[in-house]
Design an enzyme around this catalytic site. Structure first.
Site, short mmCIF file in Angstrom:
data_model
loop_
_atom_site.label_atom_id
_atom_site.label_comp_id
_atom_site.label_asym_id
_atom_site.label_seq_id
_atom_site.Cartn_x
_atom_site.Cartn_y
_atom_site.Cartn_z
N GLY A 73 0.83 -1.19 0.00
CA GLY A 73 0.00 0.00 0.00
C GLY A 73 0.87 1.24 0.00
O GLY A 73 2.07 1.18 0.28
N GLN A 113 3.30 9.86 1.35
CA GLN A 113 4.57 9.14 1.24
C GLN A 113 5.36 9.53 -0.01
O GLN A 113 6.55 9.23 -0.10
CB GLN A 113 4.34 7.64 1.27
CG GLN A 113 3.88 7.13 2.62
CD GLN A 113 3.67 5.64 2.60
OE1 GLN A 113 2.61 5.16 2.24
NE2 GLN A 113 4.72 4.90 2.96
N CYS A 129 7.20 -0.26 6.80
CA CYS A 129 6.71 0.88 6.04
C CYS A 129 7.75 1.29 5.01
O CYS A 129 8.94 1.36 5.32
CB CYS A 129 6.43 2.05 6.99
SG CYS A 129 5.76 3.51 6.19
N LEU A 130 7.29 1.58 3.81
CA LEU A 130 8.21 2.02 2.76
C LEU A 130 8.90 3.34 3.13
O LEU A 130 9.97 3.63 2.61
CB LEU A 130 7.45 2.17 1.44
CG LEU A 130 6.88 0.87 0.86
CD1 LEU A 130 5.98 1.17 -0.34
CD2 LEU A 130 7.98 -0.10 0.49
N HIS A 172 -3.15 1.17 8.22
CA HIS A 172 -1.79 1.71 8.09
C HIS A 172 -1.77 2.89 7.11
O HIS A 172 -1.20 3.95 7.41
CB HIS A 172 -0.87 0.59 7.61
CG HIS A 172 0.55 0.99 7.40
ND1 HIS A 172 1.57 0.56 8.23
CD2 HIS A 172 1.14 1.76 6.45
CE1 HIS A 172 2.72 1.07 7.80
NE2 HIS A 172 2.49 1.79 6.72
N GLU A 173 -2.40 2.71 5.95
CA GLU A 173 -2.37 3.77 4.93
C GLU A 173 -3.21 4.97 5.34
O GLU A 173 -2.82 6.12 5.11
CB GLU A 173 -2.81 3.22 3.58
CG GLU A 173 -1.94 2.10 3.03
CD GLU A 173 -0.45 2.41 3.02
OE1 GLU A 173 -0.06 3.60 2.90
OE2 GLU A 173 0.34 1.46 3.14
N HIS A 203 -1.35 7.25 7.56
CA HIS A 203 -0.45 8.18 6.87
C HIS A 203 -1.16 9.49 6.53
O HIS A 203 -0.54 10.56 6.54
CB HIS A 203 0.08 7.56 5.57
CG HIS A 203 1.28 6.69 5.76
ND1 HIS A 203 2.48 7.17 6.22
CD2 HIS A 203 1.46 5.36 5.54
CE1 HIS A 203 3.35 6.18 6.28
NE2 HIS A 203 2.75 5.07 5.87
#
Length: 176
Positions: free
Chosen positions: A46, A51, A97-98, A139-140, A143
């Site tokens: 995701g 991000q 996480c990216l 999670h997304e 953000h």
């Protein structure tokens, strides 16, 4: 193809609230395409617009077939202005996480969620998710509020760095 740079922890944009999208137009659809190109290139589950440094309320969820039950085609969602309208149950699982490359920790989340959002045509949709899908959605959406997974960890001793050569194994459990 427009693969964008994923910003990392320390960039103040990751800690800011994203702005609601008022009109789903070509600019928003291009942003969605950029998010898809970027999440696929990064092999994530995701990605949220903050991000890639864009403070707009849009996320993509990309759970491949090998992460779900056999015979399931996987999940691909683009959600604009997503909000959790129902949550229940509890799960604790490994997340990464990216935007925090190499770091993983055990994060408590709701087991089941219902999310209200707009699709790329500007129509309201509701998405129900359990397990991994519920985790990725939460999670997304975090953000979009300037919240990172490390903020949700209750037991800080579970936070660990996994070097690149071991990351593929860990990403099988998380990768958002």
């Amino acid at each position: 193809m427009a693969v964008r740079t994923i910003i990392t922890e320390g960039d103040p944009r990751l800690r800011q609230k994203a702005i609601r999208i008022r009109v789903v137009d070509e600019e928003v659809r291009q942003l969605a395409r950029d998010l898809w190109d970027t999440v696929r290139a990064a092999r994530g589950l995701g990605l949220a617009a903050p991000q890639i440094g864009v403070l707009r309320r849009i996320i993509v969820v990309a759970i491949p077939p090998d992460y779900v039950e056999e015979g399931d085609p996987g999940v691909e969602l683009t959600l604009i202005n997503p909000e959790i309208v129902r949550a229940s149950g509890r799960q604790v699982g490994l997340e990464g996480c990216l935007s925090i490359p190499g770091w993983y920790g055990e994060v408590p989340r709701s087991m089941h969620v219902t999310v209200k959002a707009l699709d790329l045509d500007g129509r309201e949709v509701r998405v129900k998710g359990s397990g991994l899908l519920a985790r990725v959605l939460q999670h997304e959406i975090d953000h979009l509020e300037g919240i990172l997974f490390v903020d949700r960890i209750e037991d800080r001793s579970t936070l660990r760095y996994i070097p690149d050569e071991e990351e593929e194994t860990a990403e099988a459990a998380t990768g958002t």
